[in-house]
Design a protein around this motif. Sequence first.
Motif, PDB file in Angstrom:
ATOM      1  N   LYS A  52       0.829  -1.206   0.000  1.00  0.00           N
ATOM      2  CA  LYS A  52       0.000   0.000   0.000  1.00  0.00           C
ATOM      3  C   LYS A  52       0.860   1.252   0.000  1.00  0.00           C
ATOM      4  O   LYS A  52       0.554   2.245  -0.654  1.00  0.00           O
ATOM      5  CB  LYS A  52      -0.928  -0.004   1.225  1.00  0.00           C
ATOM      6  CG  LYS A  52      -2.112  -0.940   1.095  1.00  0.00           C
ATOM      7  CD  LYS A  52      -3.021  -0.834   2.309  1.00  0.00           C
ATOM      8  CE  LYS A  52      -4.224  -1.768   2.157  1.00  0.00           C
ATOM      9  NZ  LYS A  52      -5.119  -1.689   3.345  1.00  0.00           N
ATOM     10  N   ALA A  53       1.947   1.212   0.764  1.00  0.00           N
ATOM     11  CA  ALA A  53       2.853   2.354   0.816  1.00  0.00           C
ATOM     12  C   ALA A  53       3.408   2.663  -0.566  1.00  0.00           C
ATOM     13  O   ALA A  53       3.533   3.822  -0.962  1.00  0.00           O
ATOM     14  CB  ALA A  53       3.994   2.074   1.792  1.00  0.00           C
ATOM     15  N   LEU A  54       3.746   1.624  -1.308  1.00  0.00           N
ATOM     16  CA  LEU A  54       4.239   1.818  -2.674  1.00  0.00           C
ATOM     17  C   LEU A  54       3.133   2.346  -3.585  1.00  0.00           C
ATOM     18  O   LEU A  54       3.338   3.256  -4.383  1.00  0.00           O
ATOM     19  CB  LEU A  54       4.786   0.505  -3.228  1.00  0.00           C
ATOM     20  CG  LEU A  54       6.139   0.047  -2.704  1.00  0.00           C
ATOM     21  CD1 LEU A  54       6.434  -1.371  -3.190  1.00  0.00           C
ATOM     22  CD2 LEU A  54       7.252   0.978  -3.163  1.00  0.00           C
ATOM     23  N   GLY A 101      10.369  -8.291  -1.654  1.00  0.00           N
ATOM     24  CA  GLY A 101      10.930  -9.421  -2.392  1.00  0.00           C
ATOM     25  C   GLY A 101      11.376 -10.540  -1.480  1.00  0.00           C
ATOM     26  O   GLY A 101      11.091 -11.717  -1.733  1.00  0.00           O
ATOM     27  N   LEU A 102      12.079 -10.188  -0.392  1.00  0.00           N
ATOM     28  CA  LEU A 102      12.555 -11.203   0.553  1.00  0.00           C
ATOM     29  C   LEU A 102      11.392 -11.919   1.234  1.00  0.00           C
ATOM     30  O   LEU A 102      11.443 -13.131   1.465  1.00  0.00           O
ATOM     31  CB  LEU A 102      13.460 -10.554   1.604  1.00  0.00           C
ATOM     32  CG  LEU A 102      14.823 -10.077   1.108  1.00  0.00           C
ATOM     33  CD1 LEU A 102      15.565  -9.352   2.223  1.00  0.00           C
ATOM     34  CD2 LEU A 102      15.663 -11.246   0.593  1.00  0.00           C
ATOM     35  N   ARG A 103      10.335 -11.145   1.546  1.00  0.00           N
ATOM     36  CA  ARG A 103       9.163 -11.763   2.175  1.00  0.00           C
ATOM     37  C   ARG A 103       8.507 -12.755   1.229  1.00  0.00           C
ATOM     38  O   ARG A 103       8.070 -13.837   1.637  1.00  0.00           O
ATOM     39  CB  ARG A 103       8.163 -10.679   2.601  1.00  0.00           C
ATOM     40  CG  ARG A 103       6.911 -11.218   3.284  1.00  0.00           C
ATOM     41  CD  ARG A 103       7.239 -12.030   4.505  1.00  0.00           C
ATOM     42  NE  ARG A 103       6.050 -12.553   5.151  1.00  0.00           N
ATOM     43  CZ  ARG A 103       6.020 -13.654   5.897  1.00  0.00           C
ATOM     44  NH1 ARG A 103       7.138 -14.344   6.101  1.00  0.00           N
ATOM     45  NH2 ARG A 103       4.897 -14.065   6.443  1.00  0.00           N
ATOM     46  N   ASN A 104       8.474 -12.421  -0.047  1.00  0.00           N
ATOM     47  CA  ASN A 104       7.913 -13.346  -1.028  1.00  0.00           C
ATOM     48  C   ASN A 104       8.755 -14.607  -1.147  1.00  0.00           C
ATOM     49  O   ASN A 104       8.217 -15.701  -1.342  1.00  0.00           O
ATOM     50  CB  ASN A 104       7.787 -12.658  -2.394  1.00  0.00           C
ATOM     51  CG  ASN A 104       6.472 -11.905  -2.544  1.00  0.00           C
ATOM     52  OD1 ASN A 104       5.434 -12.498  -2.804  1.00  0.00           O
ATOM     53  ND2 ASN A 104       6.523 -10.593  -2.368  1.00  0.00           N
ATOM     54  N   ILE A 105      10.073 -14.467  -1.016  1.00  0.00           N
ATOM     55  CA  ILE A 105      10.936 -15.656  -1.028  1.00  0.00           C
ATOM     56  C   ILE A 105      10.593 -16.546   0.158  1.00  0.00           C
ATOM     57  O   ILE A 105      10.478 -17.764   0.028  1.00  0.00           O
ATOM     58  CB  ILE A 105      12.423 -15.259  -0.998  1.00  0.00           C
ATOM     59  CG1 ILE A 105      12.828 -14.550  -2.283  1.00  0.00           C
ATOM     60  CG2 ILE A 105      13.300 -16.499  -0.805  1.00  0.00           C
ATOM     61  CD1 ILE A 105      14.252 -14.020  -2.279  1.00  0.00           C
ATOM     62  N   VAL A 134      14.627  -0.015  -0.747  1.00  0.00           N
ATOM     63  CA  VAL A 134      14.659  -0.810   0.482  1.00  0.00           C
ATOM     64  C   VAL A 134      13.347  -1.555   0.671  1.00  0.00           C
ATOM     65  O   VAL A 134      13.325  -2.753   0.990  1.00  0.00           O
ATOM     66  CB  VAL A 134      14.949   0.084   1.705  1.00  0.00           C
ATOM     67  CG1 VAL A 134      14.850  -0.710   2.998  1.00  0.00           C
ATOM     68  CG2 VAL A 134      16.321   0.740   1.574  1.00  0.00           C
ATOM     69  N   LEU A 135      12.242  -0.843   0.454  1.00  0.00           N
ATOM     70  CA  LEU A 135      10.935  -1.461   0.639  1.00  0.00           C
ATOM     71  C   LEU A 135      10.689  -2.579  -0.369  1.00  0.00           C
ATOM     72  O   LEU A 135      10.229  -3.669  -0.006  1.00  0.00           O
ATOM     73  CB  LEU A 135       9.840  -0.393   0.515  1.00  0.00           C
ATOM     74  CG  LEU A 135       8.409  -0.858   0.818  1.00  0.00           C
ATOM     75  CD1 LEU A 135       8.305  -1.379   2.241  1.00  0.00           C
ATOM     76  CD2 LEU A 135       7.430   0.277   0.603  1.00  0.00           C
ATOM     77  N   LEU A 136      11.026  -2.320  -1.627  1.00  0.00           N
ATOM     78  CA  LEU A 136      10.865  -3.350  -2.646  1.00  0.00           C
ATOM     79  C   LEU A 136      11.722  -4.576  -2.334  1.00  0.00           C
ATOM     80  O   LEU A 136      11.291  -5.714  -2.532  1.00  0.00           O
ATOM     81  CB  LEU A 136      11.247  -2.781  -4.016  1.00  0.00           C
ATOM     82  CG  LEU A 136      10.228  -1.835  -4.656  1.00  0.00           C
ATOM     83  CD1 LEU A 136      10.888  -1.031  -5.767  1.00  0.00           C
ATOM     84  CD2 LEU A 136       9.032  -2.608  -5.188  1.00  0.00           C
ATOM     85  N   THR A 179      14.228  -7.317  -8.477  1.00  0.00           N
ATOM     86  CA  THR A 179      14.765  -6.700  -9.698  1.00  0.00           C
ATOM     87  C   THR A 179      14.440  -5.217  -9.746  1.00  0.00           C
ATOM     88  O   THR A 179      15.276  -4.390 -10.128  1.00  0.00           O
ATOM     89  CB  THR A 179      14.213  -7.412 -10.949  1.00  0.00           C
ATOM     90  OG1 THR A 179      14.568  -8.804 -10.894  1.00  0.00           O
ATOM     91  CG2 THR A 179      14.786  -6.806 -12.216  1.00  0.00           C
ATOM     92  N   LYS A 180      13.212  -4.854  -9.350  1.00  0.00           N
ATOM     93  CA  LYS A 180      12.844  -3.439  -9.289  1.00  0.00           C
ATOM     94  C   LYS A 180      13.725  -2.693  -8.286  1.00  0.00           C
ATOM     95  O   LYS A 180      14.167  -1.568  -8.541  1.00  0.00           O
ATOM     96  CB  LYS A 180      11.367  -3.296  -8.896  1.00  0.00           C
ATOM     97  CG  LYS A 180      10.382  -3.655 -10.006  1.00  0.00           C
ATOM     98  CD  LYS A 180       8.955  -3.434  -9.541  1.00  0.00           C
ATOM     99  CE  LYS A 180       7.956  -3.744 -10.649  1.00  0.00           C
ATOM    100  NZ  LYS A 180       6.542  -3.536 -10.184  1.00  0.00           N
ATOM    101  N   ALA A 181      13.966  -3.326  -7.138  1.00  0.00           N
ATOM    102  CA  ALA A 181      14.818  -2.715  -6.112  1.00  0.00           C
ATOM    103  C   ALA A 181      16.229  -2.487  -6.650  1.00  0.00           C
ATOM    104  O   ALA A 181      16.838  -1.434  -6.439  1.00  0.00           O
ATOM    105  CB  ALA A 181      14.862  -3.598  -4.862  1.00  0.00           C
TER     106      ALA A 181
END
Length: 276
Positions: free
Chosen positions: A7-9, A27-31, A21-23, A44-46
């Motif tokens: 939501k912040a994004l 990404g890490l959370r999705n991993i 940093v947020l992206l 990749t966006k990060a």
Amino acid sequence: ALKFAKKALKYGLLNNNNNGVLLNNIGLRNIDLKNLKSGKKYLTKALNIDINLHGNYHPNIASRYNNLSLIHIENGEYTDAIELLEKALNIDINVYGDKHENVATRFINLSECYRKLSKLNKALDSIRKAHEIDLFNYGEEHPMLCYTYNIEAHIYSQMGSYKKAIETINKAIKINKKFNDGLNDKLTSDYNFKGILSAKMSDFKNAISSFIKADQIESKIFKNNPELRIITWLNICKSYKKLNKNKELNFYLSKIEKLPIELQNHDNDFLKNVKI
């Protein structure tokens, strides 16, 4: 946390400096959630944002390359992971020098990739470099050294050098004994691995000795969770069976029998051939 970050994004609540940093964190959370495709997209966006902000040789870029390598490791794409890790390593050495903990982390991850590819000499070389850095930074009795000793021992085992593996895991055991009065699951893991190595050498007497040491610790740290001890009990049973010591074998089999039936399926092939 993941929903809030998205939501912040979406609503632009963060400036561009924070978006990378947020992206990365999304990404890490999705991993962690095994959403590897989404994880790769956010990481990749990060990376692209941070390259635009900082250029190609910034610690954040090294971190992004390292995290992207985790996607490839999860997918079994170890050659691609190595390429990214080497980029991260090159940046970290240039930024921090060759004795920084981040450099050690890159070597640890490289070692794992080489081990998976059965490039064992390269795996051993990488983990030794990581170990030397940790030794420089933390001294001889820090838990991080147990971690690199453990990896090194597993590489030796994969090479078939079981004696060398035992020598190495003994170094980890010596350090782990000093923490929490020796009552920690890392020490039980080390003893179990040492027992497995002894069993591979057909030294079942010493294998049992190591397994029983693991069980003695587990009896204290898993006092109210006996189901967490089944792997060690099975290891003990297999060694007693090799020595034809049926009395001792049945003693530990009886412990397994007391567990719920759904927890007794760790090694069905073995359990089917012995009487419980």
